[in-house]
Design an enzyme around this catalytic site. Structure first.
Site, PDB file in Angstrom:
ATOM      1  N   PRO A   2       0.822  -1.204   0.000  1.00  0.00           N
ATOM      2  CA  PRO A   2       0.000   0.000   0.000  1.00  0.00           C
ATOM      3  C   PRO A   2       0.856   1.254   0.000  1.00  0.00           C
ATOM      4  O   PRO A   2       1.739   1.413   0.823  1.00  0.00           O
ATOM      5  CB  PRO A   2      -0.775  -0.106   1.304  1.00  0.00           C
ATOM      6  N   GLU A   3       0.563   2.118  -0.914  1.00  0.00           N
ATOM      7  CA  GLU A   3       1.160   3.448  -0.925  1.00  0.00           C
ATOM      8  C   GLU A   3       0.077   4.414  -0.405  1.00  0.00           C
ATOM      9  O   GLU A   3      -0.965   3.978   0.050  1.00  0.00           O
ATOM     10  CB  GLU A   3       1.626   3.794  -2.346  1.00  0.00           C
TER      11      GLU A   3
END
Length: 269
Positions: A2-3
């Site tokens: 996840p960014e």
DNA sequence: ATAATAACCTGAGGGC
DNA sequence: TGCCCTCAGGTTATTA
């Protein structure tokens, strides 16, 4: 995994379900994450979640007694499901709430983290030296130009340095550099100010667009309701072994700091 | 200070 | 079918 867009998507997905809720039970099935989950977390049953905020890729739950700081690592995700729903593998933490829902944290690779912080969470040692939010006013051309001016490092590595700007990970670094027309391996100090200005806008547009589409799903990531992120369909260069959608050139691949980078040799210089 | 590298984990997919 | 290899959204600690 996840960014920033995936973390923000997660925050939005869980917020309405956990806000103002009492934690009836804390279930810790596996405490060996990036750092061991401290015993204090297990004793938070009975406390209340006031709200959920985000700083970079960290999620912060403000409780009526302290704070929970979460990080999703490479493979983490959160879901909201009815208490008692069948468990999947790697669901390491579950918060059972007064509304009958459970927040489940799943993280196969265990690079994620769950920390308890009694004081001000933004002063926590992992958060207090972070760079500005890319979607905020402090991330502008002047700022990024100052950061780049004396650095010999490749611009992609600079973008992914959370002490310079938070939230830009491996996918969106490549995508933003494509939008800005800058090759990922260019030394930061060799980039003109107008190009830096383009890059600032490219980072903002890429992240904002990804948030609108619920993030990018490659393997593990799901939104809190279990749906994938749809920005995968908008990726221009990341994971692209074919041709550039703009000019038709073959997309090139290289490895920087042990991470894959992708770029178009004609559109980016 | 800045930059480069190894390390932490599990799982999926490809080649044989 | 199984084995071995490579690769995957992140970040910290250690070393030059």
């Amino acid at each position: 995994m996840p960014e920033l867009p995936e973390v923000e998507t997660t925050r939005r997905g869980i917020e309405a379900h956990v806000r103002e809720q009492r934690i009836e039970a804390v279930i810790l099935r596996e405490t060996r994450l990036r750092w061991p989950i401290s015993a204090e977390v297990a004793s938070l049953a009975g406390s209340r979640i006031m709200d959920v905020s985000r700083r970079g890729k960290y999620l912060i739950m403000h409780l009526d007694r302290g704070n929970l700081i979460w990080h999703l690592g490479m493979s983490g995700s959160m879901r909201i499901l009815p208490i008692g729903a069948h468990s999947q593998d790697h669901e390491h933490v579950e918060l059972q709430l007064a509304n009958g829902q459970a927040l489940k944290f799943r993280d196969p690779r265990r690079f994620g983290a769950l920390l308890y912080c009694a004081g001000e969470p933004l002063q926590h040692r992992l958060l207090n030296k972070l760079g500005p939010e890319p979607l905020g006013d402090d991330f502008d051309t002047d700022y990024l130009h100052r950061c780049c001016r004396r650095r010999s490092a490749a611009i992609k590595n600079v973008l992914m340095n959370s002490h310079i700007v938070v939230g830009v990970g491996n996918i969106y670094a490549s995508e933003a550099l494509f939008r800005a027309g800058i090759r990922p391996a260019r030394a930061a100090r060799r980039i003109s100010r107008p190009a830096i200005a383009r890059l600032v806008e490219a980072v903002r547009e890429t992240l904002a667009s990804a948030i609108e589409q619920g993030g990018t799903t490659l393997q593990d990531f799901t939104q809190a309701d279990g749906k994938p992120g749809y920005f995968s369909q908008s990726l221009q260069v990341y994971g692209n072994s074919g041709n550039c959608g703009v000019c038709g050139s073959k997309i090139k691949h290289l490895v920087q700091a042990q991470r894959s980078s992708y770029y178009c040799p004609k559109c980016q210089s």
